[in-house]
Design an enzyme around this catalytic site. Structure first.
Site, PDB file in Angstrom:
ATOM      1  N   ASP A  46       0.644  -1.223  -0.049  1.00 15.67           N
ATOM      2  CA  ASP A  46      -0.054   0.116  -0.074  1.00 15.67           C
ATOM      3  C   ASP A  46       0.793   1.205   0.053  1.00 15.67           C
ATOM      4  O   ASP A  46       0.528   2.193  -0.857  1.00 15.67           O
ATOM      5  CB  ASP A  46      -1.009   0.060   1.104  1.00 15.67           C
ATOM      6  CG  ASP A  46      -1.881  -1.134   1.354  1.00 15.67           C
ATOM      7  OD1 ASP A  46      -3.074  -1.066   1.251  1.00 15.67           O
ATOM      8  OD2 ASP A  46      -1.399  -2.398   1.539  1.00 15.67           O
ATOM      9  N   GLU A  69      -5.382   7.316   0.425  1.00 15.66           N
ATOM     10  CA  GLU A  69      -5.708   6.412   1.664  1.00 15.66           C
ATOM     11  C   GLU A  69      -4.656   6.671   2.851  1.00 15.66           C
ATOM     12  O   GLU A  69      -4.976   6.819   4.004  1.00 15.66           O
ATOM     13  CB  GLU A  69      -6.248   5.181   1.243  1.00 15.66           C
ATOM     14  CG  GLU A  69      -6.707   4.301   2.584  1.00 15.66           C
ATOM     15  CD  GLU A  69      -7.043   2.866   2.512  1.00 15.66           C
ATOM     16  OE1 GLU A  69      -6.938   2.355   1.322  1.00 15.66           O
ATOM     17  OE2 GLU A  69      -7.351   2.146   3.397  1.00 15.66           O
ATOM     18  N   ASP A 136      -6.377   5.012  -3.994  1.00 17.65           N
ATOM     19  CA  ASP A 136      -6.462   3.868  -3.105  1.00 17.65           C
ATOM     20  C   ASP A 136      -5.277   3.103  -4.047  1.00 17.65           C
ATOM     21  O   ASP A 136      -5.544   2.414  -4.713  1.00 17.65           O
ATOM     22  CB  ASP A 136      -7.874   3.205  -3.086  1.00 17.65           C
ATOM     23  CG  ASP A 136      -7.848   2.005  -2.153  1.00 17.65           C
ATOM     24  OD1 ASP A 136      -6.777   1.721  -1.411  1.00 17.65           O
ATOM     25  OD2 ASP A 136      -9.018   1.822  -1.508  1.00 17.65           O
ATOM     26  N   ILE A 138      -3.931   0.263  -2.728  1.00 16.38           N
ATOM     27  CA  ILE A 138      -4.583  -1.330  -2.786  1.00 16.38           C
ATOM     28  C   ILE A 138      -5.841  -1.194  -2.244  1.00 16.38           C
ATOM     29  O   ILE A 138      -5.945  -0.723  -0.889  1.00 16.38           O
ATOM     30  CB  ILE A 138      -3.645  -2.125  -2.257  1.00 16.38           C
ATOM     31  CG1 ILE A 138      -2.247  -2.272  -2.424  1.00 16.38           C
ATOM     32  CG2 ILE A 138      -4.148  -3.475  -2.090  1.00 16.38           C
ATOM     33  CD1 ILE A 138      -1.293  -3.409  -1.814  1.00 16.38           C
ATOM     34  N   ASP A 139      -6.783  -1.297  -2.821  1.00 18.38           N
ATOM     35  CA  ASP A 139      -8.250  -1.525  -2.653  1.00 18.38           C
ATOM     36  C   ASP A 139      -8.582  -3.010  -2.227  1.00 18.38           C
ATOM     37  O   ASP A 139      -8.268  -3.763  -3.321  1.00 18.38           O
ATOM     38  CB  ASP A 139      -9.030  -0.639  -3.509  1.00 18.38           C
ATOM     39  CG  ASP A 139     -10.756  -1.112  -3.004  1.00 18.38           C
ATOM     40  OD1 ASP A 139     -10.640  -0.849  -1.946  1.00 18.38           O
ATOM     41  OD2 ASP A 139     -11.426  -1.263  -3.840  1.00 18.38           O
ATOM     42  N   THR A 141      -7.358  -4.524   0.583  1.00 20.57           N
ATOM     43  CA  THR A 141      -6.029  -5.245   1.189  1.00 20.57           C
ATOM     44  C   THR A 141      -6.383  -6.552   1.749  1.00 20.57           C
ATOM     45  O   THR A 141      -5.241  -7.398   1.827  1.00 20.57           O
ATOM     46  CB  THR A 141      -5.458  -4.188   2.319  1.00 20.57           C
ATOM     47  OG1 THR A 141      -5.573  -3.001   1.908  1.00 20.57           O
ATOM     48  CG2 THR A 141      -4.377  -4.596   2.764  1.00 20.57           C
ATOM     49  N   ASP A 298     -12.442   4.625  -2.638  1.00 18.25           N
ATOM     50  CA  ASP A 298     -12.893   3.304  -2.624  1.00 18.25           C
ATOM     51  C   ASP A 298     -14.024   3.260  -3.811  1.00 18.25           C
ATOM     52  O   ASP A 298     -14.346   2.154  -4.018  1.00 18.25           O
ATOM     53  CB  ASP A 298     -13.752   2.812  -1.383  1.00 18.25           C
ATOM     54  CG  ASP A 298     -12.585   2.617  -0.190  1.00 18.25           C
ATOM     55  OD1 ASP A 298     -11.648   1.836  -0.765  1.00 18.25           O
ATOM     56  OD2 ASP A 298     -12.895   2.674   0.835  1.00 18.25           O
TER      57      ASP A 298
HETATM   58  N1  LIG Z   1     -17.482  -1.454   7.939  1.00 21.94           N
HETATM   59  C1  LIG Z   1     -17.233  -1.199   6.413  1.00 21.94           C
HETATM   60  N2  LIG Z   1     -18.184  -1.140   5.754  1.00 21.94           N
HETATM   61  C2  LIG Z   1     -17.994  -0.886   4.400  1.00 21.94           C
HETATM   62  N3  LIG Z   1     -16.599  -0.643   3.940  1.00 21.94           N
HETATM   63  C3  LIG Z   1     -15.656  -1.128   4.736  1.00 21.94           C
HETATM   64  C4  LIG Z   1     -15.935  -1.302   6.046  1.00 21.94           C
HETATM   65  N4  LIG Z   1     -14.401  -1.335   6.616  1.00 21.94           N
HETATM   66  C5  LIG Z   1     -13.692  -1.201   5.597  1.00 21.94           C
HETATM   67  N5  LIG Z   1     -14.333  -0.973   4.643  1.00 21.94           N
HETATM   68  C6  LIG Z   1     -13.813  -0.727   3.274  1.00 21.94           C
HETATM   69  O1  LIG Z   1     -14.083  -1.471   2.195  1.00 21.94           O
HETATM   70  C7  LIG Z   1     -13.115  -1.645   1.306  1.00 21.94           C
HETATM   71  C8  LIG Z   1     -13.124  -3.048   0.633  1.00 21.94           C
HETATM   72  O2  LIG Z   1     -14.341  -3.319   0.106  1.00 21.94           O
HETATM   73  P1  LIG Z   1     -14.535  -4.671  -0.414  1.00 21.94           P
HETATM   74  O3  LIG Z   1     -15.275  -5.604   0.733  1.00 21.94           O
HETATM   75  O4  LIG Z   1     -15.501  -4.253  -1.580  1.00 21.94           O
HETATM   76  O5  LIG Z   1     -13.641  -5.196  -0.762  1.00 21.94           O
HETATM   77  C9  LIG Z   1     -11.999  -1.087   1.702  1.00 21.94           C
HETATM   78  O6  LIG Z   1     -11.513  -0.017   1.140  1.00 21.94           O
HETATM   79  C10 LIG Z   1     -12.403  -1.004   3.206  1.00 21.94           C
HETATM   80  O7  LIG Z   1     -11.433   0.063   3.908  1.00 21.94           O
HETATM   81  P2  LIG Z   1      -9.715  -0.294   4.410  1.00 21.94           P
HETATM   82  O8  LIG Z   1      -9.243   0.289   2.982  1.00 21.94           O
HETATM   83  O9  LIG Z   1      -9.749   0.493   5.196  1.00 21.94           O
HETATM   84  O10 LIG Z   1      -9.744  -1.809   4.454  1.00 21.94           O
HETATM   85 MG   LIG Z   2     -10.081   0.594  -0.311  1.00 23.65          MG
HETATM   86 MG   LIG Z   3      -6.841   0.618   0.375  1.00 23.00          MG
HETATM   87 MG   LIG Z   4      -7.223   0.169   3.619  1.00 22.94          MG
END
Ligand SMILES: Nc1ncnc2c1ncn2[C@@H]1O[C@H](COP(=O)(O)O)[C@@H](O)[C@H]1OP(=O)(O)O
Ligand SMILES: [Mg+2]
Ligand SMILES: [Mg+2]
Ligand SMILES: [Mg+2]
Length: 358
Positions: A46, A69, A136, A138-139, A141, A298
Protein backbone atom coordinates in the site's frame (compact mmCIF):
# COMPACT_ATOMS: atom_id res chain seq x y z
CA UNK A 1 -13.09 21.36 -23.99
CA UNK A 2 -10.37 19.51 -22.18
CA UNK A 3 -9.68 16.11 -23.65
CA UNK A 4 -8.03 14.53 -20.57
CA UNK A 5 -5.86 12.43 -22.92
CA UNK A 6 -2.68 13.27 -21.02
CA UNK A 7 -4.34 12.70 -17.63
CA UNK A 8 -5.61 9.30 -18.78
CA UNK A 9 -2.21 8.28 -20.17
CA UNK A 10 -0.40 9.27 -16.96
CA UNK A 11 -3.06 7.59 -14.79
CA UNK A 12 -2.89 4.33 -16.75
CA UNK A 13 0.90 4.19 -16.67
CA UNK A 14 1.05 5.17 -12.99
CA UNK A 15 -1.45 2.46 -12.04
CA UNK A 16 0.37 -0.07 -14.21
CA UNK A 17 3.71 0.71 -12.53
CA UNK A 18 2.19 0.62 -9.02
CA UNK A 19 0.57 -2.72 -9.83
CA UNK A 20 3.99 -4.11 -10.74
CA UNK A 21 5.07 -3.19 -7.22
CA UNK A 22 2.04 -4.78 -5.52
CA UNK A 23 2.53 -7.97 -7.55
CA UNK A 24 6.15 -8.21 -6.45
CA UNK A 25 5.09 -7.70 -2.80
CA UNK A 26 2.53 -10.46 -3.16
CA UNK A 27 5.21 -12.87 -4.28
CA UNK A 28 7.74 -11.79 -1.65
CA UNK A 29 5.55 -13.45 1.03
CA UNK A 30 6.62 -10.93 3.67
CA UNK A 31 4.01 -8.25 3.30
CA UNK A 32 4.96 -6.13 6.30
CA UNK A 33 1.38 -5.87 7.47
CA UNK A 34 0.60 -3.20 10.08
CA UNK A 35 -2.77 -2.50 11.68
CA UNK A 36 -4.14 1.02 11.35
CA UNK A 37 -6.09 2.84 14.04
CA UNK A 38 -9.39 1.49 12.64
CA UNK A 39 -7.95 -2.06 12.82
CA UNK A 40 -7.79 -2.37 9.02
CA UNK A 41 -4.51 -3.71 7.56
CA UNK A 42 -1.91 -1.77 5.57
CA UNK A 43 1.10 -3.39 3.90
CA UNK A 44 4.40 -2.32 2.38
CA UNK A 45 2.53 -2.69 -0.94
CA UNK A 46 0.00 0.00 0.00
CA UNK A 47 2.76 2.48 0.97
CA UNK A 48 4.93 1.70 -2.05
CA UNK A 49 2.10 1.92 -4.58
CA UNK A 50 0.91 5.24 -3.11
CA UNK A 51 4.45 6.70 -3.29
CA UNK A 52 4.87 5.69 -6.95
CA UNK A 53 1.48 7.04 -8.03
CA UNK A 54 1.82 10.38 -6.23
CA UNK A 55 5.32 10.86 -7.58
CA UNK A 56 4.01 10.42 -11.15
CA UNK A 57 1.12 12.83 -10.53
CA UNK A 58 3.39 15.47 -9.02
CA UNK A 59 5.75 15.24 -11.96
CA UNK A 60 2.94 15.84 -14.46
CA UNK A 61 0.41 17.91 -12.52
CA UNK A 62 2.28 19.71 -9.75
CA UNK A 63 -0.65 22.00 -8.88
CA UNK A 64 -3.28 19.27 -8.47
CA UNK A 65 -4.50 18.18 -5.04
CA UNK A 66 -4.41 14.57 -3.92
CA UNK A 67 -6.66 12.59 -1.59
CA UNK A 68 -4.97 9.26 -0.86
CA UNK A 69 -5.78 6.58 1.68
CA UNK A 70 -2.43 6.06 3.42
CA UNK A 71 -0.12 8.29 5.47
CA UNK A 72 3.60 7.86 6.18
CA UNK A 73 3.35 8.21 9.99
CA UNK A 74 4.08 4.54 10.66
CA UNK A 75 7.19 4.68 8.46
CA UNK A 76 8.78 7.64 10.23
CA UNK A 77 11.25 7.59 13.12
CA UNK A 78 13.25 4.66 14.44
CA UNK A 79 10.21 2.48 14.88
CA UNK A 80 9.34 2.61 11.21
CA UNK A 81 12.92 2.24 10.00
CA UNK A 82 12.83 -1.40 8.89
CA UNK A 83 9.48 -1.09 7.13
CA UNK A 84 10.63 2.19 5.55
CA UNK A 85 13.76 0.53 4.17
CA UNK A 86 11.73 -2.32 2.71
CA UNK A 87 9.26 0.10 1.10
CA UNK A 88 12.12 2.19 -0.28
CA UNK A 89 13.83 -0.88 -1.81
CA UNK A 90 10.56 -1.76 -3.51
CA UNK A 91 9.89 1.76 -4.77
CA UNK A 92 13.47 2.14 -6.04
CA UNK A 93 13.33 -1.23 -7.75
CA UNK A 94 10.02 -0.83 -9.59
CA UNK A 95 10.22 0.46 -13.15
CA UNK A 96 8.18 -0.09 -16.29
CA UNK A 97 10.26 -1.96 -18.89
CA UNK A 98 9.82 0.90 -21.33
CA UNK A 99 12.06 3.93 -21.09
CA UNK A 100 9.55 6.31 -22.68
CA UNK A 101 6.78 5.25 -20.31
CA UNK A 102 9.08 5.70 -17.31
CA UNK A 103 9.98 9.14 -18.63
CA UNK A 104 6.29 10.10 -18.73
CA UNK A 105 6.08 9.17 -15.04
CA UNK A 106 9.18 11.21 -14.17
CA UNK A 107 11.39 8.21 -13.41
CA UNK A 108 12.60 7.17 -9.98
CA UNK A 109 12.04 8.90 -6.64
CA UNK A 110 15.01 10.80 -5.16
CA UNK A 111 15.44 9.36 -1.65
CA UNK A 112 13.65 7.50 1.14
CA UNK A 113 13.10 10.80 2.99
CA UNK A 114 11.43 12.35 -0.05
CA UNK A 115 9.36 9.18 -0.42
CA UNK A 116 7.77 9.82 2.98
CA UNK A 117 6.91 13.39 2.03
CA UNK A 118 5.47 12.17 -1.25
CA UNK A 119 3.23 9.64 0.55
CA UNK A 120 1.97 12.46 2.78
CA UNK A 121 1.07 14.64 -0.22
CA UNK A 122 -2.14 12.61 -0.31
CA UNK A 123 -3.58 14.44 2.70
CA UNK A 124 -5.82 16.91 0.83
CA UNK A 125 -9.24 17.39 2.37
CA UNK A 126 -10.88 17.12 -1.07
CA UNK A 127 -13.99 19.14 -1.85
CA UNK A 128 -16.01 20.61 -4.68
CA UNK A 129 -13.43 22.94 -6.27
CA UNK A 130 -10.54 22.36 -8.62
CA UNK A 131 -8.61 19.30 -9.72
CA UNK A 132 -8.36 16.55 -7.11
CA UNK A 133 -6.98 13.04 -7.57
CA UNK A 134 -8.29 10.18 -5.39
CA UNK A 135 -5.95 7.23 -4.79
CA UNK A 136 -6.52 3.86 -3.19
CA UNK A 137 -3.08 2.25 -3.63
CA UNK A 138 -4.47 -1.19 -2.74
CA UNK A 139 -8.22 -1.49 -2.51
CA UNK A 140 -9.25 -4.77 -0.91
CA UNK A 141 -6.08 -5.17 1.18
CA UNK A 142 -7.72 -8.21 2.78
CA UNK A 143 -8.22 -9.75 -0.66
CA UNK A 144 -4.61 -8.92 -1.54
CA UNK A 145 -3.39 -10.74 1.58
CA UNK A 146 -5.62 -13.74 0.80
CA UNK A 147 -4.52 -14.03 -2.84
CA UNK A 148 -7.97 -12.89 -4.00
CA UNK A 149 -9.04 -9.81 -5.91
CA UNK A 150 -7.67 -6.35 -5.24
CA UNK A 151 -7.41 -3.15 -7.24
CA UNK A 152 -5.05 -0.20 -7.60
CA UNK A 153 -7.42 2.76 -7.99
CA UNK A 154 -6.96 6.27 -9.31
CA UNK A 155 -9.51 8.92 -10.29
CA UNK A 156 -9.40 12.59 -11.23
CA UNK A 157 -12.22 14.82 -10.08
CA UNK A 158 -12.70 18.33 -11.42
CA UNK A 159 -15.02 20.57 -9.43
CA UNK A 160 -16.40 17.45 -7.75
CA UNK A 161 -17.16 15.52 -10.95
CA UNK A 162 -15.21 12.36 -11.77
CA UNK A 163 -13.55 12.96 -15.14
CA UNK A 164 -11.01 10.11 -15.37
CA UNK A 165 -11.00 6.73 -13.63
CA UNK A 166 -8.49 3.86 -13.76
CA UNK A 167 -8.58 0.50 -11.98
CA UNK A 168 -5.66 -1.94 -12.09
CA UNK A 169 -6.95 -5.46 -11.33
CA UNK A 170 -3.97 -7.84 -11.46
CA UNK A 171 -5.95 -10.96 -10.54
CA UNK A 172 -8.89 -10.58 -12.93
CA UNK A 173 -8.80 -12.39 -16.27
CA UNK A 174 -7.72 -10.29 -19.26
CA UNK A 175 -10.65 -11.52 -21.35
CA UNK A 176 -13.86 -9.50 -20.97
CA UNK A 177 -15.91 -12.62 -21.78
CA UNK A 178 -14.48 -14.88 -19.07
CA UNK A 179 -17.18 -15.97 -16.58
CA UNK A 180 -17.20 -14.13 -13.28
CA UNK A 181 -15.52 -16.01 -10.48
CA UNK A 182 -14.55 -15.38 -6.94
CA UNK A 183 -10.90 -14.59 -6.12
CA UNK A 184 -8.43 -16.73 -8.04
CA UNK A 185 -5.45 -18.59 -6.62
CA UNK A 186 -2.27 -16.62 -6.16
CA UNK A 187 -0.36 -18.65 -8.73
CA UNK A 188 -2.90 -18.17 -11.47
CA UNK A 189 -2.02 -14.49 -11.73
CA UNK A 190 1.44 -15.52 -12.87
CA UNK A 191 0.17 -17.18 -16.01
CA UNK A 192 1.63 -14.58 -18.32
CA UNK A 193 -0.94 -12.84 -20.49
CA UNK A 194 -4.04 -14.44 -18.95
CA UNK A 195 -4.49 -12.29 -15.88
CA UNK A 196 -4.20 -8.64 -15.11
CA UNK A 197 -6.45 -5.99 -16.60
CA UNK A 198 -6.64 -2.21 -16.52
CA UNK A 199 -10.10 -0.63 -16.69
CA UNK A 200 -10.45 3.03 -17.55
CA UNK A 201 -12.99 5.68 -18.41
CA UNK A 202 -13.07 9.33 -19.33
CA UNK A 203 -16.32 11.23 -18.82
CA UNK A 204 -18.31 11.26 -22.06
CA UNK A 205 -15.87 8.94 -23.86
CA UNK A 206 -16.90 5.46 -22.74
CA UNK A 207 -15.13 2.77 -20.74
CA UNK A 208 -12.27 0.53 -21.84
CA UNK A 209 -10.24 -2.46 -20.73
CA UNK A 210 -6.75 -3.55 -21.72
CA UNK A 211 -4.32 -6.26 -20.71
CA UNK A 212 -1.82 -5.40 -18.01
CA UNK A 213 1.77 -5.07 -19.21
CA UNK A 214 5.16 -4.64 -17.56
CA UNK A 215 6.18 -2.06 -20.14
CA UNK A 216 4.00 0.43 -22.05
CA UNK A 217 0.23 0.32 -22.52
CA UNK A 218 -1.47 -2.50 -24.42
CA UNK A 219 -4.27 -1.90 -26.89
CA UNK A 220 -7.62 -0.88 -25.37
CA UNK A 221 -11.05 -2.42 -26.02
CA UNK A 222 -14.34 -0.68 -25.44
CA UNK A 223 -16.50 -2.31 -22.73
CA UNK A 224 -20.24 -2.20 -22.01
CA UNK A 225 -22.50 -3.61 -19.38
CA UNK A 226 -24.35 -6.69 -20.46
CA UNK A 227 -27.91 -6.09 -21.72
CA UNK A 228 -30.23 -7.64 -19.14
CA UNK A 229 -33.66 -8.64 -20.47
CA UNK A 230 -34.90 -10.21 -17.26
CA UNK A 231 -33.64 -8.98 -13.95
CA UNK A 232 -34.18 -12.51 -12.61
CA UNK A 233 -31.29 -13.66 -14.85
CA UNK A 234 -28.87 -11.27 -13.17
CA UNK A 235 -25.59 -12.20 -11.54
CA UNK A 236 -24.77 -9.95 -8.63
CA UNK A 237 -21.44 -9.21 -6.94
CA UNK A 238 -20.85 -8.35 -3.34
CA UNK A 239 -17.98 -8.17 -0.81
CA UNK A 240 -16.20 -11.24 0.48
CA UNK A 241 -16.04 -9.54 3.88
CA UNK A 242 -19.41 -9.77 5.65
CA UNK A 243 -18.31 -6.77 7.73
CA UNK A 244 -18.17 -4.53 4.60
CA UNK A 245 -21.59 -5.31 3.12
CA UNK A 246 -24.63 -7.10 4.50
CA UNK A 247 -24.80 -10.41 2.67
CA UNK A 248 -28.15 -11.20 4.30
CA UNK A 249 -29.77 -8.03 2.92
CA UNK A 250 -28.25 -8.71 -0.50
CA UNK A 251 -29.74 -12.21 -0.51
CA UNK A 252 -33.16 -10.83 0.46
CA UNK A 253 -32.99 -8.19 -2.31
CA UNK A 254 -31.91 -10.79 -4.87
CA UNK A 255 -34.76 -13.06 -3.89
CA UNK A 256 -37.26 -10.18 -4.21
CA UNK A 257 -35.96 -9.63 -7.75
CA UNK A 258 -36.40 -13.32 -8.55
CA UNK A 259 -32.63 -13.84 -8.87
CA UNK A 260 -31.69 -17.47 -8.31
CA UNK A 261 -27.98 -17.44 -9.19
CA UNK A 262 -25.70 -17.31 -6.16
CA UNK A 263 -23.79 -14.08 -5.60
CA UNK A 264 -20.18 -13.76 -6.73
CA UNK A 265 -18.12 -12.50 -3.82
CA UNK A 266 -14.97 -10.59 -4.60
CA UNK A 267 -12.93 -7.95 -2.84
CA UNK A 268 -12.30 -4.42 -4.04
CA UNK A 269 -13.42 -2.24 -6.93
CA UNK A 270 -12.81 -5.27 -9.17
CA UNK A 271 -16.61 -5.60 -8.71
CA UNK A 272 -17.19 -2.32 -10.59
CA UNK A 273 -14.82 -3.36 -13.38
CA UNK A 274 -16.44 -6.79 -13.65
CA UNK A 275 -19.98 -5.51 -14.11
CA UNK A 276 -18.79 -2.73 -16.46
CA UNK A 277 -17.34 -5.40 -18.82
CA UNK A 278 -20.54 -7.45 -18.62
CA UNK A 279 -19.02 -10.30 -16.60
CA UNK A 280 -21.68 -9.67 -13.93
CA UNK A 281 -24.75 -7.45 -13.81
CA UNK A 282 -25.27 -5.86 -10.41
CA UNK A 283 -23.08 -4.68 -7.54
CA UNK A 284 -24.84 -4.53 -4.18
CA UNK A 285 -23.12 -2.94 -1.18
CA UNK A 286 -25.48 -2.79 1.77
CA UNK A 287 -24.49 -0.98 4.95
CA UNK A 288 -23.66 -3.19 7.90
CA UNK A 289 -23.14 -0.41 10.45
CA UNK A 290 -24.99 2.90 10.58
CA UNK A 291 -21.80 4.80 11.44
CA UNK A 292 -19.56 3.63 8.56
CA UNK A 293 -18.83 6.33 6.00
CA UNK A 294 -17.55 5.23 2.59
CA UNK A 295 -14.34 6.88 1.32
CA UNK A 296 -14.12 8.61 -2.05
CA UNK A 297 -11.05 6.56 -3.11
CA UNK A 298 -13.08 3.34 -2.72
CA UNK A 299 -15.63 4.39 -5.36
CA UNK A 300 -14.58 7.29 -7.62
CA UNK A 301 -12.93 5.29 -10.43
CA UNK A 302 -15.50 2.48 -10.33
CA UNK A 303 -18.43 4.91 -10.37
CA UNK A 304 -17.24 6.53 -13.61
CA UNK A 305 -16.25 3.24 -15.29
CA UNK A 306 -19.69 1.70 -14.65
CA UNK A 307 -21.58 4.83 -15.73
CA UNK A 308 -19.52 5.13 -18.92
CA UNK A 309 -20.25 1.45 -19.66
CA UNK A 310 -24.01 2.09 -19.56
CA UNK A 311 -24.72 1.69 -15.87
CA UNK A 312 -26.11 3.74 -13.06
CA UNK A 313 -24.43 4.00 -9.65
CA UNK A 314 -26.25 5.30 -6.58
CA UNK A 315 -26.54 4.77 -2.85
CA UNK A 316 -29.32 2.64 -1.32
CA UNK A 317 -31.75 5.58 -1.59
CA UNK A 318 -31.13 5.96 -5.32
CA UNK A 319 -29.03 9.14 -4.99
CA UNK A 320 -25.84 9.58 -7.05
CA UNK A 321 -22.59 9.27 -5.09
CA UNK A 322 -21.49 12.74 -4.02
CA UNK A 323 -17.72 13.18 -4.31
CA UNK A 324 -17.80 16.90 -3.45
CA UNK A 325 -17.97 16.65 0.31
CA UNK A 326 -14.36 15.93 1.24
CA UNK A 327 -12.54 12.63 1.79
CA UNK A 328 -15.74 10.71 2.50
CA UNK A 329 -19.12 10.08 0.89
CA UNK A 330 -20.84 11.35 4.00
CA UNK A 331 -24.22 11.85 2.35
CA UNK A 332 -24.41 8.34 0.88
CA UNK A 333 -25.04 4.94 2.45
CA UNK A 334 -24.16 1.80 0.52
CA UNK A 335 -23.78 1.43 -3.25
CA UNK A 336 -26.15 -0.03 -5.85
CA UNK A 337 -24.74 -0.34 -9.38
CA UNK A 338 -26.83 -1.77 -12.21
CA UNK A 339 -27.55 -1.32 -15.92
CA UNK A 340 -29.44 1.97 -16.41
CA UNK A 341 -32.77 0.50 -17.42
CA UNK A 342 -33.12 -1.87 -14.46
CA UNK A 343 -31.55 0.30 -11.79
CA UNK A 344 -34.82 1.77 -10.46
CA UNK A 345 -36.28 -1.72 -10.13
CA UNK A 346 -33.28 -2.77 -8.03
CA UNK A 347 -33.64 0.33 -5.84
CA UNK A 348 -37.31 -0.51 -5.23
CA UNK A 349 -36.32 -3.93 -3.94
CA UNK A 350 -33.49 -2.43 -1.85
CA UNK A 351 -35.90 0.06 -0.24
CA UNK A 352 -38.45 -2.63 0.53
CA UNK A 353 -35.89 -4.90 2.17
CA UNK A 354 -34.23 -2.13 4.18
CA UNK A 355 -37.58 -0.66 5.29
CA UNK A 356 -38.70 -4.09 6.44
CA UNK A 357 -35.74 -4.20 8.85
CA UNK A 358 -36.60 -1.04 10.76
N1 LIG B 1 -17.51 -1.46 7.87
C1 LIG B 1 -17.23 -1.27 6.59
N2 LIG B 1 -18.22 -1.12 5.69
C2 LIG B 1 -17.95 -0.92 4.39
N3 LIG B 1 -16.69 -0.86 3.89
C3 LIG B 1 -15.65 -1.00 4.74
C4 LIG B 1 -15.87 -1.22 6.11
N4 LIG B 1 -14.67 -1.31 6.72
C5 LIG B 1 -13.73 -1.15 5.75
N5 LIG B 1 -14.32 -0.98 4.54
C6 LIG B 1 -13.66 -0.73 3.25
O1 LIG B 1 -14.18 -1.55 2.24
C7 LIG B 1 -13.22 -1.59 1.20
C8 LIG B 1 -13.12 -2.94 0.62
O2 LIG B 1 -14.38 -3.34 0.32
P1 LIG B 1 -14.68 -4.71 -0.36
O3 LIG B 1 -15.32 -5.53 0.70
O4 LIG B 1 -15.60 -4.29 -1.46
O5 LIG B 1 -13.40 -5.28 -0.84
C9 LIG B 1 -11.92 -1.21 1.76
O6 LIG B 1 -11.52 -0.01 1.19
C10 LIG B 1 -12.22 -1.08 3.23
O7 LIG B 1 -11.52 -0.07 3.80
P2 LIG B 1 -9.98 -0.25 4.20
O8 LIG B 1 -9.21 0.13 2.97
O9 LIG B 1 -9.75 0.67 5.28
O10 LIG B 1 -9.79 -1.72 4.53
MG1 LIG C 1 -10.22 0.62 -0.34
MG1 LIG D 1 -6.67 0.63 0.37
MG1 LIG E 1 -7.23 0.07 3.59
Amino acid sequence: MTSYDHELNVALLAVQRATLLTKSVFHSHAKGTLNKSDASPVTIGDFGAQALIISALQHNFPDDEIVAEEEAKDLRGDEGKTTRETVWDLVKGTKLEDGKAEEVLGGALKSDESMLDIIDKGASQGGSKGRIWAIDPIDGTKGFLRGGQYAVCLALMVDGDVKVGVLGCPNLPVSDSEPLEEGIGADASDEEGKFGVLFSAVQGKGAHSRAFSKAGLQEAHSIQMSPLKNISDATFCESVEAGHSSQGDAAAIASKLGITKPSVRMDSQAKYGSIARGAGDLYLRLPVRKDYVEKIWDHAAGDLIVREAGGMVTDVEGNRLNFRLGRTLKENKGVIAAPKDVHSKVIEAVKEVLAGKQ
